[in-house]
Design a protein around this motif. Structure first.
Motif, PDB file in Angstrom:
ATOM      1  N   ARG A  51       0.784  -1.355   0.206  1.00 41.00           N
ATOM      2  CA  ARG A  51      -0.166   0.004  -0.087  1.00 41.00           C
ATOM      3  C   ARG A  51       0.880   1.321  -0.032  1.00 41.00           C
ATOM      4  O   ARG A  51       2.042   1.347   0.514  1.00 41.00           O
ATOM      5  CB  ARG A  51      -0.867   0.006   1.260  1.00 41.00           C
ATOM      6  N   LEU A  52       0.447   2.150  -0.548  1.00 41.90           N
ATOM      7  CA  LEU A  52       1.106   3.658  -0.761  1.00 41.90           C
ATOM      8  C   LEU A  52       0.459   4.556   0.488  1.00 41.90           C
ATOM      9  O   LEU A  52      -0.795   4.541   0.577  1.00 41.90           O
ATOM     10  CB  LEU A  52       1.053   4.094  -2.028  1.00 41.90           C
ATOM     11  N   SER A  53       1.398   5.743   0.857  1.00 41.17           N
ATOM     12  CA  SER A  53       0.560   6.513   1.622  1.00 41.17           C
ATOM     13  C   SER A  53       0.227   7.519   0.803  1.00 41.17           C
ATOM     14  O   SER A  53      -1.080   8.347   1.028  1.00 41.17           O
ATOM     15  CB  SER A  53       1.864   7.473   2.657  1.00 41.17           C
ATOM     16  N   ARG A  54       0.630   7.833  -0.501  1.00 42.37           N
ATOM     17  CA  ARG A  54      -0.147   8.835  -1.383  1.00 42.37           C
ATOM     18  C   ARG A  54      -0.524   8.161  -2.713  1.00 42.37           C
ATOM     19  O   ARG A  54       0.418   7.851  -3.469  1.00 42.37           O
ATOM     20  CB  ARG A  54       0.965  10.158  -1.821  1.00 42.37           C
ATOM     21  N   ASN A  55      -1.793   8.145  -2.990  1.00 45.40           N
ATOM     22  CA  ASN A  55      -2.233   7.244  -4.011  1.00 45.40           C
ATOM     23  C   ASN A  55      -2.578   8.101  -5.255  1.00 45.40           C
ATOM     24  O   ASN A  55      -2.859   7.492  -6.429  1.00 45.40           O
ATOM     25  CB  ASN A  55      -3.495   6.581  -3.632  1.00 45.40           C
ATOM     26  N   SER A  56      -2.404   9.377  -5.276  1.00 54.06           N
ATOM     27  CA  SER A  56      -2.319  10.324  -6.578  1.00 54.06           C
ATOM     28  C   SER A  56      -1.391  11.322  -6.508  1.00 54.06           C
ATOM     29  O   SER A  56      -0.880  11.441  -5.549  1.00 54.06           O
ATOM     30  CB  SER A  56      -3.648  10.805  -6.967  1.00 54.06           C
ATOM     31  N   PRO A  57      -0.822  11.853  -7.641  1.00 58.56           N
ATOM     32  CA  PRO A  57       0.285  12.772  -7.636  1.00 58.56           C
ATOM     33  C   PRO A  57      -0.095  14.116  -6.874  1.00 58.56           C
ATOM     34  O   PRO A  57       0.932  14.699  -6.300  1.00 58.56           O
ATOM     35  CB  PRO A  57       0.782  13.027  -9.116  1.00 58.56           C
ATOM     36  N   ASP A  58      -1.296  14.217  -6.713  1.00 59.02           N
ATOM     37  CA  ASP A  58      -1.719  15.646  -5.974  1.00 59.02           C
ATOM     38  C   ASP A  58      -2.477  15.398  -4.568  1.00 59.02           C
ATOM     39  O   ASP A  58      -2.879  16.403  -4.156  1.00 59.02           O
ATOM     40  CB  ASP A  58      -2.575  16.425  -6.821  1.00 59.02           C
ATOM     41  N   GLU A  59      -2.247  14.358  -4.081  1.00 61.94           N
ATOM     42  CA  GLU A  59      -2.950  13.990  -2.934  1.00 61.94           C
ATOM     43  C   GLU A  59      -2.021  14.705  -1.618  1.00 61.94           C
ATOM     44  O   GLU A  59      -0.845  14.236  -1.722  1.00 61.94           O
ATOM     45  CB  GLU A  59      -3.084  12.399  -2.695  1.00 61.94           C
TER      46      GLU A  59
END
Ligand SMILES: [Zn+2]
Length: 188
Positions: A51-59
């Protein structure tokens, strides 16, 4: 049960908690890109779930540096991740400073083994110098996570060569870290 790896892409797209800048490159963009690539490698392997902490470039995570870091730790703790890997790029006033290093809460923790193997993997794939593993018990993401945690400074954004490599060959950084994780679990 798949091994759960939580990948924290250091920093936010904008302040609060934006990253360092150097050589026309932003740390938060490098950490986002390498994180997505590392998660893809792990999720393609049935032994792992990432899992990622940031799931889109602008999150943006949180509304302050404190709550931004808390959101990352909460994501890993509430998911009951087996490992927390935080991705960062280093910065120095000395532009010749170069290479990869890693931080753990304590050098006597098992995370130190993971950190050394990640640095070996990075060195093999990128050719950047392995600067070693250091204890940083005051870092929030290392002390507040309830699983072993490693913070990786992949290279120096303030070094032109390191910044170029991280920008144009992020896959080698992802693969180097991935190979370190595989070696740690005896899968390589
Ligand atoms: Zn950072």
């Amino acid at each position: 049960m798949a091994i759960r790896i939580f990948i924290d892409q250091g920093h936010n797209p904008q302040n609060p908690n934006a990253g360092a800048e150097g050589n026309g490159v932003r740390e938060q963009d490098i950490t986002y890109d390498v994180g997505v690539r590392l998660a893809a490698l792990l999720n393609a392997n049935p032994n792992f779930e990432a899992r990622l902490s940031r799931n889109s470039p602008d999150e943006q995570l949180g509304t302050s540096t404190t709550t931004s870091l808390q959101a990352r730790v909460y994501g890993a703790n509430s998911w009951r991740a087996d490992y927390f890997i935080s991705l960062h790029a280093n910065a120095s006033t000395i532009s010749t400073a170069s290479g990869s290093e890693a931080y753990v809460y304590s050098l006597s923790s098992i995370a130190t083994d993971m950190a050394h193997l990640i640095l070996d993997g990075l060195n093999y794939m990128t050719g950047l110098q392995n600067r070693g593993v250091f204890a940083r018990p005051t870092l929030y993401v290392l002390r507040a996570t309830s699983m072993p945690a490693v913070l990786v400074e992949m290279g120096y954004i303030t070094n032109p060569g390191d910044a170029y490599l991280m920008t144009y060959d992020p896959e080698s950084f992802a693969r180097g870290i991935y190979n370190g994780i595989l070696t740690y679990y005896g899968l390589l």
